[in-house]
Scaffold this motif. Structure first.
Motif, PDB file in Angstrom:
ATOM      1  N   ALA A  17       0.741  -1.839  -0.200  1.00 28.66           N
ATOM      2  CA  ALA A  17       0.491  -0.636  -0.191  1.00 28.66           C
ATOM      3  C   ALA A  17       0.948   1.754  -0.062  1.00 28.66           C
ATOM      4  N   PRO A  18       2.219   1.356   0.586  1.00 34.09           N
ATOM      5  CA  PRO A  18       2.849   2.624   0.494  1.00 34.09           C
ATOM      6  C   PRO A  18       3.417   2.683  -0.573  1.00 34.09           C
ATOM      7  N   PHE A  19       2.882   2.282  -1.750  1.00 39.67           N
ATOM      8  CA  PHE A  19       3.686   1.994  -3.306  1.00 39.67           C
ATOM      9  C   PHE A  19       2.896   1.986  -4.113  1.00 39.67           C
ATOM     10  N   GLY A  20       1.897   1.481  -4.194  1.00 44.16           N
ATOM     11  CA  GLY A  20       0.768   1.541  -4.802  1.00 44.16           C
ATOM     12  C   GLY A  20      -0.088   0.305  -4.631  1.00 44.16           C
ATOM     13  N   ASP A  21       0.203  -0.064  -6.005  1.00 47.62           N
ATOM     14  CA  ASP A  21      -1.645  -0.542  -5.998  1.00 47.62           C
ATOM     15  C   ASP A  21      -1.570  -2.730  -6.094  1.00 47.62           C
ATOM     16  N   VAL A  22      -1.486  -3.394  -5.756  1.00 44.76           N
ATOM     17  CA  VAL A  22      -1.475  -5.007  -6.162  1.00 44.76           C
ATOM     18  C   VAL A  22      -2.863  -5.396  -7.036  1.00 44.76           C
ATOM     19  N   ILE A  23      -2.939  -5.869  -8.347  1.00 42.31           N
ATOM     20  CA  ILE A  23      -3.526  -5.457  -9.019  1.00 42.31           C
ATOM     21  C   ILE A  23      -3.950  -7.873  -9.189  1.00 42.31           C
ATOM     22  N   GLU A  24      -4.922  -7.708  -8.712  1.00 44.27           N
ATOM     23  CA  GLU A  24      -5.087  -9.467  -8.254  1.00 44.27           C
ATOM     24  C   GLU A  24      -6.943  -9.506  -7.850  1.00 44.27           C
ATOM     25  N   ALA A  25      -7.516 -10.891  -8.615  1.00 48.57           N
ATOM     26  CA  ALA A  25      -8.464 -10.842  -8.021  1.00 48.57           C
ATOM     27  C   ALA A  25      -8.894 -11.366  -6.755  1.00 48.57           C
ATOM     28  N   SER A  26      -9.039 -10.855  -5.739  1.00 47.01           N
ATOM     29  CA  SER A  26      -9.147 -10.417  -4.999  1.00 47.01           C
ATOM     30  C   SER A  26     -10.254 -10.927  -3.926  1.00 47.01           C
ATOM     31  N   GLU A  27     -10.727 -11.660  -3.191  1.00 39.50           N
ATOM     32  CA  GLU A  27     -12.435 -11.740  -2.501  1.00 39.50           C
ATOM     33  C   GLU A  27     -11.736 -10.637  -2.030  1.00 39.50           C
ATOM     34  N   ALA A  28     -10.490 -10.173  -1.342  1.00 43.03           N
ATOM     35  CA  ALA A  28     -10.581  -8.941  -0.395  1.00 43.03           C
ATOM     36  C   ALA A  28     -11.383  -7.125  -1.404  1.00 43.03           C
ATOM     37  N   HIS A  43     -13.509  -4.702  -9.644  1.00 43.00           N
ATOM     38  CA  HIS A  43     -13.078  -3.202 -10.119  1.00 43.00           C
ATOM     39  C   HIS A  43     -12.103  -2.420  -9.216  1.00 43.00           C
ATOM     40  N   ASP A  44     -11.378  -1.859 -10.828  1.00 41.12           N
ATOM     41  CA  ASP A  44     -10.985  -0.575  -9.743  1.00 41.12           C
ATOM     42  C   ASP A  44      -9.993  -0.708  -9.322  1.00 41.12           C
ATOM     43  N   LEU A  45      -8.704  -1.941  -9.562  1.00 36.70           N
ATOM     44  CA  LEU A  45      -7.836  -2.472  -8.642  1.00 36.70           C
ATOM     45  C   LEU A  45      -6.708  -1.106  -8.835  1.00 36.70           C
ATOM     46  N   ALA A  46      -5.964  -0.549  -9.664  1.00 37.21           N
ATOM     47  CA  ALA A  46      -5.385   0.442  -9.463  1.00 37.21           C
ATOM     48  C   ALA A  46      -5.315   2.236 -10.348  1.00 37.21           C
ATOM     49  N   SER A  47      -5.282   2.947  -9.527  1.00 36.47           N
ATOM     50  CA  SER A  47      -4.857   4.196  -9.491  1.00 36.47           C
ATOM     51  C   SER A  47      -3.978   4.263 -10.729  1.00 36.47           C
ATOM     52  N   ILE A  48      -4.753   4.491 -12.275  1.00 38.70           N
ATOM     53  CA  ILE A  48      -3.713   4.299 -13.194  1.00 38.70           C
ATOM     54  C   ILE A  48      -3.559   6.651 -13.441  1.00 38.70           C
ATOM     55  N   ASP A 117      -0.736 -14.692 -11.037  1.00 33.03           N
ATOM     56  CA  ASP A 117      -1.709 -13.536 -11.076  1.00 33.03           C
ATOM     57  C   ASP A 117      -1.770 -12.657  -9.869  1.00 33.03           C
ATOM     58  N   GLN A 118      -0.699 -11.852  -9.500  1.00 36.64           N
ATOM     59  CA  GLN A 118      -0.551 -10.575  -9.439  1.00 36.64           C
ATOM     60  C   GLN A 118       0.100  -9.560 -10.283  1.00 36.64           C
ATOM     61  N   GLY A 119      -0.729  -8.303 -10.494  1.00 32.88           N
ATOM     62  CA  GLY A 119       0.677  -7.449 -11.092  1.00 32.88           C
ATOM     63  C   GLY A 119       0.279  -6.463  -9.718  1.00 32.88           C
ATOM     64  N   VAL A 120       1.045  -5.346 -10.635  1.00 30.62           N
ATOM     65  CA  VAL A 120       1.796  -4.270  -9.421  1.00 30.62           C
ATOM     66  C   VAL A 120       1.125  -2.721  -9.987  1.00 30.62           C
ATOM     67  N   ASN A 121       0.984  -1.655  -9.691  1.00 28.65           N
ATOM     68  CA  ASN A 121       0.933  -0.907  -9.971  1.00 28.65           C
ATOM     69  C   ASN A 121       1.895   0.579  -8.952  1.00 28.65           C
TER      70      ASN A 121
END
Ligand SMILES: NC(=O)N[C@@H](O)C(=O)O
Ligand code: NI
Length: 167
Positions: A17-28, A43-48, A117-121
């Motif tokens: 969280a201090p660095f950006g977003d994790v892009i994954e189909a998480s139940e969270a 929905h809306d996993l990362a702030s581009i 299965d995890q991306g990062v932004n």
């Protein structure tokens, strides 16, 4: 030059969280059925952030695998926009980051092992190491900024930070 060994952490939304977003189909994350129930939208996993006068663009990076242990000697940042990496080749990869702001010391670095299965932004200005693919040539979908201005600062670290061989 001094060297230090870095601890490798599993990638999670909370830790990153201090660095950006994790892009994954998480139940969270917020998700809901669409297309008559055929499809689930995470929905809306990362702030581009395309930044001033910028445009968000989509590219593919084909990364050669990095050998471990890996010596991190430099870091970079994109002061005008965010940068997202979404793995396409079904393999884990490494992410090395430090908070936006002053150039990092080697002791400021965090290393995450990302699942396939995890991306990062990376949020605008967050220090990171260029792509660190593992084990084989890997493709990544990259969403980042195109536009005027200088958008890549590089710094050499004050010590060599070594990423050990990960299991
Ligand atoms: N230079 C470039 O586009 N790639 C780096 O920004 C990177 O983070 O891999
Ligand atoms: Ni980058």
């Amino acid at each position: 030059m001094k060297t230090l060994e870095l601890a490798v952490e599993p990638l999670s939304r909370e830790a990153f969280a201090p660095f950006g977003d994790v892009i994954e189909a998480s139940e969270a994350v917020r998700h809901f059925p669409i297309n008559g129930g055929n499809t689930e939208r995470y929905h809306d996993l990362a702030s581009i952030e395309p930044g001033p006068e910028g445009r968000a663009i989509v590219s593919i990076f084909r990364g050669q695998p990095r050998a471990l242990p890996f010596r991190v000697e430099m870091m970079e940042r994109h002061p005008l926009g965010s940068q997202a990496f979404i793995p396409l080749s079904g393999r884990p990869y490494l992410v090395v980051v430090a908070p936006a702001g002053a150039p990092p010391a080697a002791t400021d670095l965090r290393v995450f092992l990302a699942r396939a299965d995890q991306g990062v932004n990376y949020r605008t200005g967050v220090w990171h190491h260029p792509l660190l693919a593992l084990d084989a040539v890997c493709d990544f979908l990259v969403v980042d900024r195109s536009g005027p201005g200088h958008n890549c600062d590089e710094v050499q670290l004050d010590a060599v930070a070594v990423i050990p061989t990960v299991a």
